[in-house]
Design a protein around this motif. Structure first.
Motif, short mmCIF file in Angstrom:
data_model
loop_
_atom_site.label_atom_id
_atom_site.label_comp_id
_atom_site.label_asym_id
_atom_site.label_seq_id
_atom_site.Cartn_x
_atom_site.Cartn_y
_atom_site.Cartn_z
N ARG A 134 0.83 -1.21 0.00
CA ARG A 134 0.00 0.00 0.00
C ARG A 134 0.87 1.26 0.00
NH1 ARG A 134 -5.32 1.26 0.81
NH2 ARG A 134 -5.87 3.01 2.16
N VAL A 135 1.94 1.24 0.77
CA VAL A 135 2.86 2.38 0.79
C VAL A 135 3.45 2.60 -0.60
CG1 VAL A 135 5.12 3.16 1.64
CG2 VAL A 135 3.43 2.25 3.24
N LEU A 181 -7.98 -12.19 1.65
CA LEU A 181 -6.78 -11.40 1.40
C LEU A 181 -6.86 -10.05 2.07
CD1 LEU A 181 -6.21 -11.97 -2.44
CD2 LEU A 181 -5.01 -13.05 -0.54
N PRO A 182 -5.72 -9.49 2.50
CA PRO A 182 -5.72 -8.12 3.00
C PRO A 182 -6.23 -7.16 1.93
CG PRO A 182 -3.64 -9.20 3.52
CD PRO A 182 -4.39 -10.11 2.59
N ALA A 187 -6.97 -5.03 -3.50
CA ALA A 187 -7.28 -3.83 -4.27
C ALA A 187 -6.27 -3.60 -5.38
CB ALA A 187 -7.35 -2.61 -3.35
N TYR A 188 -4.98 -3.78 -5.06
CA TYR A 188 -3.98 -3.55 -6.10
C TYR A 188 -4.02 -4.65 -7.15
CZ TYR A 188 0.08 -2.26 -8.70
OH TYR A 188 0.88 -1.89 -9.74
N ASP A 193 -2.50 -7.69 -12.19
CA ASP A 193 -2.48 -9.08 -11.72
C ASP A 193 -1.07 -9.48 -11.30
OD1 ASP A 193 -2.90 -11.73 -11.19
OD2 ASP A 193 -3.37 -12.30 -13.25
N LEU A 194 -0.90 -9.76 -10.02
CA LEU A 194 0.40 -10.17 -9.49
C LEU A 194 0.55 -11.69 -9.43
CD1 LEU A 194 0.80 -7.57 -6.58
CD2 LEU A 194 1.75 -7.47 -8.89
#
Length: 401
Positions: A134-135, A181-182, A187-188, A193-194
């Motif tokens: 997130r950072v 999931l967190p 959201a990211y 797609d990771l």
């Protein structure tokens, strides 16, 4: 086994010139590679500078010679570079991941994380690994065209899943994320797609094991400095005890500080050599030929041999009661958790006390989004800033020493 010399890049490493790119396209910036650019952006970030005043185990006012989040991070980066160089992996990517891995840690180490997780229970909890993502993708604001640092796919992938897959192929959470999931990762991942179902690159796995090596060894050092145990108490630990015997045989009568330094230097070297040897063995056995082969292998490629894994586990088992659950550390961290809980409760009740830069669109925030904003703000605090803020609103700010 010697590990100091660089090797040509192996086929199963990540190639910076074949990166999957950034969420927002940017032209290349030669002579830096994509991963070197990521590394530089992390170093120049605000979140990275704050690590200087965030607790590793001992709070900042207990002494100047204990590790902080920043010095721990730099030690992880050094170990990660050494392993990556010996294996022929991309050192810049390994370093970028090592430098980034703790950016999401709140003040007061894991105690601060436990307190924030408790405060955010109704919103899915708080996870420092997700907060690091997130950072890097949202909270840092240094560029005109995007929020975050717009790092390469490979770096963000490594931050999200350096400890292993987060989901199965159907998107269901696995392991610690079986309940979901967190928010930050989910959201990211909707934007880019990771591949959360796969393992991360070998460079990300190197950064993860470098983290274990660094904190195992430097926590032994800090624990002895804090007089929670002595160097003689380490004599029965596998690998460490052997190093101690070797040092005392070579240098009889050596003073304690130098003895500790010589022992821990040997332990780090032994860990690194073992990772390089064991990983090379696994590579030959699995016959991986590309970074995607590493991701799809189904199990970690980078790791300790069974013998050294047992020795590393014994170090953790020793440190847990002797240091992490020491009455002095427990007392201080209980006070620290209350500081975090108090701050969270105050800003939820009085969001007008947030700094002006954190109040944008405040009136339109629902309960969940306000809680997330408050958690973001607190997570970014250094230890001393959290204590200063607590003293503004409460008359019971503890002295953490």
């Amino acid at each position: 086994m010697a590990v100091s010399g660089a090797r040509p890049r192996v086929s199963w490493s990540c190639d910076p010139f074949a990166s999957r790119g950034r969420l927002v396209h940017e032209d290349d910036a030669p002579p830096r590679s994509a991963f070197r650019r990521d590394c530089d952006r992390v170093i120049h970030s605000t979140a990275f500078r704050r690590l200087r005043h965030k607790t590793q185990v001992f709070s900042f006012n207990e002494g100047d010679h204990y590790r902080t989040r920043l010095t721990h991070t730099l030690e992880v980066a050094q170990v990660a570079r050494s392993i990556a160089r010996a294996l022929g992996l991309d050192e810049d990517l390994a370093e970028a991941l090592a430098l980034s891995h703790d950016l999401g840690h709140p003040p007061f180490a894991h105690s601060g994380e436990r307190a924030l997780n408790e405060c955010m229970k109704e919103q899915g909890g708080f996870d420092h690994n997700a907060q690091s993502l997130r950072v890097l993708t949202r909270i840092e604001r240094r560029y005109a065209r995007f929020d975050g640092l717009n790092l390469s796919w490979e770096t963000l992938e490594g931050i999200a899943k350096h400890n292993g897959p987060l989901t199965d192929r159907d998107g269901n959470g696995v392991g610690r994320y079986a309940a979901g999931l967190p928010h930050a990762i989910q959201a990211y991942n909707e934007q880019q797609d990771l591949e959360l179902w796969s393992h991360a690159s070998a460079e990300a796995q190197v950064a993860a094991i470098a983290d274990d090596i660094a904190y195992d060894v430097h926590d032994l050092d800090d624990g002895m400095r804090a007089r929670m145990f002595t160097v003689d108490d380490l004599a029965d630990l596998p690998l460490v005890g052997n190093a101690l015997l070797e040092v005392r045989t070579l240098y009889p009568g050596l003073d304690v500080p130098r003895t500790v330094g010589e022992v821990l230097r040997r332990v780090i070297t032994r860990f690194i050599e073992d990772v390089v040897t064991e990983t090379s063995r696994r590579v030959a056995e699995a016959d991986v030929a590309s970074a995607q082969d590493v991701r799809g292998l189904g199990h970690p490629l980078v790791g300790f041999s069974p013998e050294v894994q047992k020795a590393e586990r014994a170090m953790k088992d020793f440190l847990f009661p002797q240091m992490y659950r020491h009455a002095r550390v427990e007392r201080i961290m209980e006070d620290a958790q209350q500081v975090v809980r108090d701050l969270f409760g105050h800003f939820i009740a009085q969001p007008g006390d947030l700094p002006p830069s954190w109040q944008e669109g405040r009136d339109a925030l629902n309960e969940e989004r306000l809680a997330r904003r408050v958690a973001d703000y607190i997570a970014g605090m250094t230890d001393r800033y959290a204590l200063d803020q607590h003293a503004r609103f409460f008359d019971t700010t503890p002295d953490l020493r």
